[in-house]
Design an enzyme around this catalytic site. Structure first.
Site, PDB file in Angstrom:
ATOM      1  N   HIS A 197       0.834  -1.306  -0.074  1.00 10.00           N
ATOM      2  CA  HIS A 197      -0.364  -0.196  -0.020  1.00 10.00           C
ATOM      3  C   HIS A 197       0.734   1.536  -0.377  1.00 10.00           C
ATOM      4  O   HIS A 197       0.414   2.267  -0.440  1.00 10.00           O
ATOM      5  CB  HIS A 197      -0.908   0.270   1.359  1.00 10.00           C
ATOM      6  CG  HIS A 197      -1.732  -1.099   1.429  1.00 10.00           C
ATOM      7  ND1 HIS A 197      -3.140  -1.143   1.375  1.00 10.00           N
ATOM      8  CD2 HIS A 197      -1.850  -2.868   1.066  1.00 10.00           C
ATOM      9  CE1 HIS A 197      -3.866  -2.206   1.392  1.00 10.00           C
ATOM     10  NE2 HIS A 197      -2.895  -3.350   1.716  1.00 10.00           N
ATOM     11  N   ASP A 253      -6.457   5.442   1.320  1.00  4.45           N
ATOM     12  CA  ASP A 253      -6.359   3.989   1.364  1.00  4.45           C
ATOM     13  C   ASP A 253      -7.557   3.396   1.579  1.00  4.45           C
ATOM     14  O   ASP A 253      -8.482   4.660   2.501  1.00  4.45           O
ATOM     15  CB  ASP A 253      -5.506   2.888   1.947  1.00  4.45           C
ATOM     16  CG  ASP A 253      -5.116   1.852   1.741  1.00  4.45           C
ATOM     17  OD1 ASP A 253      -6.442   0.854   2.031  1.00  4.45           O
ATOM     18  OD2 ASP A 253      -3.916   1.412   1.146  1.00  4.45           O
TER      19      ASP A 253
END
Length: 459
Positions: free
Chosen positions: A19, A124
Site C-alpha cells: 500500500h 487507502d
C-alpha cells in the site's frame, strides 16, 4: 498549470508495504504533472516508503512533501514462520497504532485546506478516516485508492449476485474471505474502511482495461459507486525504469545471463516460509537446473528499522551453495524487484501474487508461477493463471496447509522455462506486457483515465 497549482493533493496510505509503495508511485506520478503532493503516514512508514521506492530517479522524491505524523509506541513482534495460517497477524499492533495518526492528520488537513483552493485527499480504504476528517472543511473532496485487483474488489466484503453470475460464467469458485484473512483483521477492516462510500467523490484503482475490462465494468455498476467516478489508471508502477542511484549487484549478474532464462523467486513483504518449506524450495531450485535470483527473507515487522527486526537468515541445505555456484544468487535483504522484472534476462517470477507484484510482473511481460498465501492472493493467482493464462499454479489454494514438495516446485519451474507449453505462456505474457504498457502511453485507456482524473480535480 497555474490553475492546477491551486489544487493540493494529500495522500494517506495504509502502513503495509504494498500500500505504501503503490500510493507513493501515485504521488510521484501526480507530482510529475506539476501538482503539490503531500504524503502522510507514521515516521517509520514514511521512511520505509522512501527507502524502498523503485523505478524512479531517487531525486524525484524531493518533489513530494512528506509528513511524519506521530503515534504512540507499539509492540513489534516477529512473524511466526511455523503458523499454518500465513496471514501476517504479527503486524496487527502496528495497524492498530496507525489509527492514532487521526488527530495529527486532522491538524494537517486544516493547514493544507487553508492554503489551497481545493484540497484533494486520496486515501487507502483502510485509511478512510482521512476522508471523514476532511468532511467539515469546505474545499475538500476525497477519493478511495484501491491497491487491489478489480476482481478482488468485487468479492470483498461479500460477493454480489451480479458478481456471482460472472463467476459462474467462468466456472470459478473463489475462497471465502474468512479463510484467507483472520477474523481479527476482518473486524479491523469493517471498523475502518466501510463507512465512507457516500462521502467519497470516487475511486482510483491500480488496474487497466487490458487486464480486467469486464471486472472493471461490473465494478462501475456497483450500487455504492453508481453516479461516482471510477478511474482505472494502472499500472501505477513505472513501465520505463528511470536510472540513477546505486545499482544492485544482482543486476550486473543479470546482464550476463541469456534473455528470458532467469527464475526470480520472491514471496513479498508479508510472507514467512517455514524452514521445511525453504528446504524444499532449495532442493527444487537445484533439481530444476535453472538460473535464479531468490529473495529469501522473513516478512516485514511493523517497524522494519528496529534493532530486533534485523534478519537472522534461513539455513539452506548442506551443499546448496556449491550446487548452484555460478547459476544463482540468494538475496537476504530487500531486492530491486521492479528492476529485476524489467530486465530482459528474467523469464519467470515465482510469486505469492500480491497485487503489487502481479502488476509489476504483468506490466513487464514476465509470466508468474503462482503461490498464494493469504488475503487477495488466491483470487489474484486465479486471475493470472486461469483468466489471463500467463502463469502456472505452484500450489493450489486448497493445499495451502501442505508443504510443497521439491518435485512440484521443479515441475512448475520447468513448465514455463523448459517445456514446450511454456513457450505459449511466455509469448502470451510478452504480448500482454506490451498491451499493458500501452495503457499508460498516449492513446491508452489508463492514460486517458488519469487525464480525466486530473481534469476532474482541476475543474
Amino acid at each position: 498549470m497555474e490553475e492546477k497549482q491551486k489544487v493540493s493533493i494529500l495522500v494517506v496510505p495504509f502502513p503495509a508495504q504494498g500500500h505504501l509503495n503503490q500510493l507513493l508511485h501515485f504521488s510521484l506520478l501526480l507530482s510529475s504533472r506539476g501538482f503539490p503532493v503531500h504524503y502522510a503516514s507514521t515516521p517509520t512508514h514514511v521512511l520505509q516508503a522512501k527507502s524502498r521506492v523503485q523505478g524512479w530517479n531517487p531525486s524525484s522524491l524531493h518533489s513530494i512533501h512528506f509528513h511524519s505524523l506521530p503515534i504512540p509506541p507499539y509492540p513489534n513482534p516477529p512473524p511466526d514462520q511455523n503458523s499454518i495460517i500465513k496471514f501476517p497477524s504479527h503486524l496487527f499492533p502496528s495497524f492498530e497504532a496507525f489509527i492514532n495518526i487521526r488527530a495529527p492528520l486532522s491538524s494537517l488537513l486544516q493547514t493544507l485546506s487553508s492554503a489551497s483552493t481545493r484540497l484533494v485527499i486520496v486515501h487507502d480504504p483502510l485509511s478512510s478516516f482521512a476522508g471523514k476528517e476532511a468532511e467539515s472543511l469546505p474545499n475538500t473532496e476525497s477519493y478511495n485508492f484501491q491497491c487491489l485487483s478489480a476482481l478482488y474488489g468485487l468479492t470483498f466484503p461479500q460477493i454480489s449476485e451480479s458478481t456471482a453470475k460472472l463467476l459462474r460464467a467462468h466456472d470459478w469458485v473463489l475462497p471465502a474471505n474468512d479463510i484467507c484473512i483472520t477474523e481479527e483483521f476482518l473486524d479491523f477492516a469493517d471498523r475502518n474502511s466501510h463507512d465512507n462510500n457516500e462521502r467519497e467523490s470516487g475511486m482510483i484503482i491500480n488496474t487497466c482495461m487490458e487486464l480486467e475490462g469486464e471486472f472493471l465494468e461490473l465494478r462501475r455498476q456497483e450500487l455504492d459507486y453508481k453516479g461516482k467516478k471510477l478511474f482505472a489508471i494502472g499500472p501505477i508502477n513505472p513501465v520505463v525504469i528511470r536510472g540513477g542511484g546505486h545499482r544492485h549487484e544482482c543486476l550486473n549478474w543479470l546482464d550476463k545471463q541469456p534473455d528470458g532464462s532467469v527464475l526470480y523467486l520472491s514471496f513479498g513483504s508479508t510472507t514467512t516460509p517455514s524452514e521445511d518449506q525453504v528446504e524444499q524450495l532449495a532442493i527444487g531450485i537445484v533439481q530444476s537446473r535453472q538460473r535464479f535470483i531468490w529473495v529469501l527473507r522473513s516478512a516485514d515487522r511493523g517497524n522494519i528499522f528496529a534493532e530486533e527486526a534485523k534478519e537472522t537468515g534461513y539455513k539452506l541445505p548442506a551443499g546448496f551453495d556449491k550446487e548452484v555456484e555460478g547459476r544463482g544468487i540468494v538475496i537476504r535483504d530487500w531486492a530491486p524487484q521492479l528492476d529485476i522484472l524489467a530486465h530482459k534476462s528474467t523469464g519467470l517470477f515465482m510469486s505469492h501474487c500480491g497485487w503489487n507484484s502481479c502488476m509489476e510482473s504483468l506490466s513487464m511481460g514476465v509470466p508468474i508461477a503462482a503461490w498464494p498465501e493469504h488475503s487477495d492472493q488466491p483470487v489474484n493467482a486465479l486471475l493470472v493463471t486461469k483468466y489471463l493464462k500467463v502463469g502456472v499454479m505452484v500450489r493450489e489454494w486448497d493445499r495451502r496447509e501442505e508443504i510443497v514438495a521439491a518435485k512440484d516446485i521443479e515441475e512448475a519451474i520447468n513448465k514455463v522455462l523448459v517445456y514446450d507449453e511454456g513457450k505459449e505462456i511466455k509469448q502470451r505474457a510478452r504480448d500482454l506486457g506490451e498491451a499493458v504498457r500501452g495503457e499508460v502511453m498516449d492513446g491508452g485507456s489508463s492514460r486517458a483515465e488519469l487525464d480525466l482524473f486530473i481534469d476532474h480535480i482541476t475543474r
